[in-house]
Design an enzyme around this catalytic site. Structure first.
Site, PDB file in Angstrom:
ATOM      1  N   TYR A  32       0.836  -1.199   0.000  1.00  0.00           N
ATOM      2  CA  TYR A  32       0.000   0.000   0.000  1.00  0.00           C
ATOM      3  C   TYR A  32       0.874   1.253   0.000  1.00  0.00           C
ATOM      4  CZ  TYR A  32      -3.150   3.597   1.872  1.00  0.00           C
ATOM      5  OH  TYR A  32      -3.851   4.759   2.080  1.00  0.00           O
ATOM      6  N   GLU A  54     -11.521   5.883   5.468  1.00  0.00           N
ATOM      7  CA  GLU A  54     -10.878   6.590   6.588  1.00  0.00           C
ATOM      8  C   GLU A  54     -11.836   6.691   7.768  1.00  0.00           C
ATOM      9  OE1 GLU A  54      -7.846   7.387   6.986  1.00  0.00           O
ATOM     10  OE2 GLU A  54      -6.994   7.328   4.961  1.00  0.00           O
ATOM     11  N   TRP A  62      -5.002   0.735  10.085  1.00  0.00           N
ATOM     12  CA  TRP A  62      -5.245   0.794   8.644  1.00  0.00           C
ATOM     13  C   TRP A  62      -5.064  -0.579   8.011  1.00  0.00           C
ATOM     14  CZ3 TRP A  62      -8.007   3.517   5.671  1.00  0.00           C
ATOM     15  CH2 TRP A  62      -7.837   3.485   4.286  1.00  0.00           C
TER      16      TRP A  62
END
Length: 208
Positions: A32, A54, A62
């Site tokens: 990522y 988010e 995350w």
């Protein structure tokens, strides 16, 4: 992995590339970081997806969101704002029973709310233009993670404006994370092989 002696905030990974510690070990996070984080994201659907993810990330890692992202995309109609805005209360209940995503009712409802707010924004420039209008004149030059801000005057202002427009789960810290993720600001550590990847900033942190 070893610390880079020239830049205390990054580590040199086995492939010889310097990354922050959070992106140096987990293969998913490294991929990522290397391919997505900080790359400019444009287009209504793409920005809506990142804003939604988010919001789901708030209070979680995350990495958790990334692992669940394929299911999020499937169950939220690839984050098409029109389709998400049309979710019924029965759809919400179905999503609450889906173990492949984050089963948080407030966040699921906020995603629907935000989709509806996104549709309303189409008459006033659109979500993409609104979010990108808060790009600052300069971007940070952090050498360590301690130097990376968690919120900025711009993220506070963006949060306030989105709330005024009817959005939910768009606090200043969450909006700063969004701005980092979609390239509005560059908080890649100085010394990272990804610093400057957006092409939007000069080495001194001013606009290119």
């Amino acid at each position: 992995m070893t610390p880079d002696p020239g830049t205390s905030g990054v580590v040199v990974c086995p492939d010889g590339l310097s990354r922050p510690a959070w992106a140096a070990t987990d293969p998913l996070m490294r991929e990522y970081y290397d391919t997505e984080w900080g790359v400019p994201v444009v287009g209504e659907r793409a920005v809506f997806e990142r804003l939604s993810l988010e919001a789901f990330q708030a209070g979680l890692s995350w990495a958790t969101i990334l692992r669940k992202r394929p299911a999020f995309r499937e169950l939220f109609h690839d984050f098409d704002p029109d389709a998400v805005a049309a979710l019924t209360d029965e759809d919400v209940e179905r999503l609450m029973g889906e173990p492949r995503i984050i089963r948080n009712r407030a966040k699921i409802l906020a995603t629907r709310t935000n989709a509806r707010a996104t549709l309303e924004l189409r008459e006033d420039g659109g979500l993409e233009a609104l979010v990108w209008s808060f790009r600052p004149e300069t971007t940070p030059l952090p050498r360590t993670m301690d130097e990376v801000p968690s919120r900025t005057p711009e993220s506070v202002a963006l949060s306030k404006e989105l709330r005024r427009r009817g959005f939910a789960f768009v606090g200043p810290t969450t909006m700063h994370a969004l701005m980092e993720a979609i390239g509005i600001v560059d908080t890649h550590l100085v010394g990272s092989h990804r610093r400057g990847v957006s092409g939007l900033w000069k080495p001194d942190g001013t606009r290119a």
